[in-house]
Design a protein around this motif. Structure first.
Motif, PDB file in Angstrom:
ATOM      1  N   GLN A   1     -10.839  13.591 -13.117  1.00  0.00           N
ATOM      2  CA  GLN A   1     -10.592  14.971 -12.712  1.00  0.00           C
ATOM      3  C   GLN A   1      -9.815  15.023 -11.402  1.00  0.00           C
ATOM      4  N   GLY A   2     -10.161  14.143 -10.448  1.00  0.00           N
ATOM      5  CA  GLY A   2      -9.438  14.108  -9.181  1.00  0.00           C
ATOM      6  C   GLY A   2      -7.988  13.724  -9.372  1.00  0.00           C
ATOM      7  N   ALA A   3      -7.738  12.709 -10.188  1.00  0.00           N
ATOM      8  CA  ALA A   3      -6.363  12.286 -10.459  1.00  0.00           C
ATOM      9  C   ALA A   3      -5.596  13.387 -11.183  1.00  0.00           C
TER      10      ALA A   3
ATOM     11  N   GLU B   1       2.260   7.864  -2.673  1.00  0.00           N
ATOM     12  CA  GLU B   1       1.317   7.384  -3.677  1.00  0.00           C
ATOM     13  C   GLU B   1      -0.013   6.997  -3.038  1.00  0.00           C
ATOM     14  N   ASP B   2       0.063   6.432  -1.837  1.00  0.00           N
ATOM     15  CA  ASP B   2      -1.172   6.097  -1.127  1.00  0.00           C
ATOM     16  C   ASP B   2      -1.941   7.365  -0.769  1.00  0.00           C
ATOM     17  N   GLU B   3      -1.214   8.403  -0.386  1.00  0.00           N
ATOM     18  CA  GLU B   3      -1.860   9.683  -0.102  1.00  0.00           C
ATOM     19  C   GLU B   3      -2.530  10.230  -1.362  1.00  0.00           C
ATOM     20  N   ARG B   4      -1.889   9.998  -2.518  1.00  0.00           N
ATOM     21  CA  ARG B   4      -2.497  10.422  -3.780  1.00  0.00           C
ATOM     22  C   ARG B   4      -3.831   9.727  -3.986  1.00  0.00           C
ATOM     23  N   ASN B   5      -3.853   8.428  -3.746  1.00  0.00           N
ATOM     24  CA  ASN B   5      -5.095   7.673  -3.921  1.00  0.00           C
ATOM     25  C   ASN B   5      -6.181   8.154  -2.959  1.00  0.00           C
ATOM     26  N   ARG B   6      -5.771   8.444  -1.723  1.00  0.00           N
ATOM     27  CA  ARG B   6      -6.754   8.943  -0.751  1.00  0.00           C
ATOM     28  C   ARG B   6      -7.266  10.322  -1.153  1.00  0.00           C
ATOM     29  N   MET B   7      -6.372  11.149  -1.666  1.00  0.00           N
ATOM     30  CA  MET B   7      -6.789  12.481  -2.099  1.00  0.00           C
ATOM     31  C   MET B   7      -7.760  12.391  -3.265  1.00  0.00           C
ATOM     32  N   VAL B   8      -7.451  11.499  -4.210  1.00  0.00           N
ATOM     33  CA  VAL B   8      -8.352  11.307  -5.345  1.00  0.00           C
ATOM     34  C   VAL B   8      -9.705  10.805  -4.860  1.00  0.00           C
ATOM     35  N   ALA B   9      -9.685   9.874  -3.888  1.00  0.00           N
ATOM     36  CA  ALA B   9     -10.940   9.357  -3.351  1.00  0.00           C
ATOM     37  C   ALA B   9     -11.741  10.462  -2.665  1.00  0.00           C
TER      38      ALA B   9
END
Length: 259
Positions: free
Chosen positions: A13-15, A194-202
Motif C-alpha cells: 500500500q505504501g509503495a 528513488e531513495d526518497e521513495r524507499n524512505r517514504m514507503v518505510a
C-alpha cells in the motif's frame, strides 16, 4: 524474520501511494513537454524566417531552405511526442520518445543558428528538464542522440554544429564530456529520488504498523473487558444460586431431623 501478511500488505500500500504520486508527476511532465515542443517548433520557424538567412549568408536575406527545414522537419519531430503525451501520458514509451525529440530539437536549433555556441546550452537545459521525470533511464536515449548527432555532423557538416568549417578532429568529444558531466549529477539526483521513495514507503509502513499495533491493543483491551464482564456475570449468577440453595438445604435438614 519473515513478514506477516499484514506487514506485506502495508508495504504494498505504501509503495502504491508513492507510485500514484510519481505517475501524476510524469503525466504532468509529459504535458509540459508537449507544450514546450510545440513552442520550440514555432520558435524554430521564427528563427528560420528572421535569423537563419543572416546566420548562413551574411547580410543577404532571402527565403532560406532552413524555413522549410523548420516547418517540415520540425513538424515531423514534434508530431509523435505531442500525440503520445496527449494519448498516453505517463507511459514509458512516451517519455523516451519525448527525450529523443527534445534532443533532436536541440540539434535543429543549433543548425538554424549556424552552430552558435550559445545554442548548445539548449542541450544542457533539455537534459535538466528530462530529469523532472525522476527516471534516469530517459537520459540514455537523450545522450545517445546528442552524441550521435555531433559525431555525424563533426565529419559531414561541422559548420552546422560548431559554426566553423574546421572545428578540430575531436571537437565532438569535448561536447560529449560536458554532456556526460551533467548526466552524472542528474542520474545521482534521480537515484536520490528513488531513495526518497524507499524512505517514504518505510515511513508509511511505520505509520501503518503503529496504527495496526494500536488497533490490536484496543482489540485486546476490548476482549479483556468483555471477558471480565462475562466472568463477573457468571460469578454473580453463581453467588445467587448459592444463596438460594443454602436456605433450601437448611429446610431439608430440619424436616429430616423431624422424622
Amino acid at each position: 524474520m519473515s513478514e506477516t501478511p499484514t506487514e506485506s500488505q502495508s508495504m504494498k500500500q505504501g509503495a502504491a501511494l508513492y507510485d500514484v504520486h510519481l505517475d501524476a508527476i510524469r503525466r504532468q511532465t509529459d504535458r509540459t513537454f508537449a507544450w514546450l515542443i510545440l513552442a520550440q517548433w514555432l520558435v524554430a520557424i521564427l528563427i528560420a524566417a528572421l535569423y537563419s538567412p543572416y546566420a548562413w549568408e551574411g547580410k543577404t536575406r532571402s527565403i532560406h531552405v532552413h524555413l522549410f527545414t523548420a516547418l517540415f522537419l520540425g513538424g515531423s519531430i514534434s508530431s509523435l511526442p505531442i500525440f503520445l503525451a496527449i494519448r498516453y501520458p505517463g507511459a514509458v514509451l512516451t517519455r523516451n520518445v519525448i527525450a529523443v525529440a527534445q534532443m533532436l530539437w536541440s540539434s535543429v536549433l543549433i543548425h538554424l543558428t549556424g552552430g552558435r555556441i550559445e545554442t548548445h546550452f539548449h542541450i544542457f537545459g533539455s537534459l535538466a528538464f528530462l530529469s523532472f521525470y525522476r527516471d534516469w533511464k530517459v537520459l540514455i536515449p537523450a545522450t545517445l542522440v546528442t552524441a550521435g548527432d555531433h559525431i555525424i555532423r563533426q565529419f559531414f557538416w561541422p559548420e552546422s554544429a560548431f559554426g566553423v568549417v574546421n572545428p578540430g578532429t575531436f571537437r565532438f568529444l569535448e561536447h560529449a564530456v560536458w554532456v556526460l558531466f551533467e548526466d552524472v549529477f542528474l542520474v545521482l539526483s534521480c537515484l536520490q529520488g528513488e531513495d526518497e521513495r524507499n524512505r517514504m514507503v518505510a515511513a508509511i509502513d511505520a505509520r501503518d504498523e503503529a496504527v495496526s499495533a494500536r488497533e490490536a491493543a484496543e482489540e485486546a483491551a476490548r476482549v479483556k473487558s468483555q471477558f471480565l464482564a462475562n466472568m463477573s456475570q457468571k460469578f454473580s449468577r453463581l453467588r445467587k444460586n448459592i444463596i438460594i440453595i443454602q436456605p433450601s438445604a437448611s429446610v431439608g435438614c430440619r424436616l429430616h431431623g423431624g422424622f
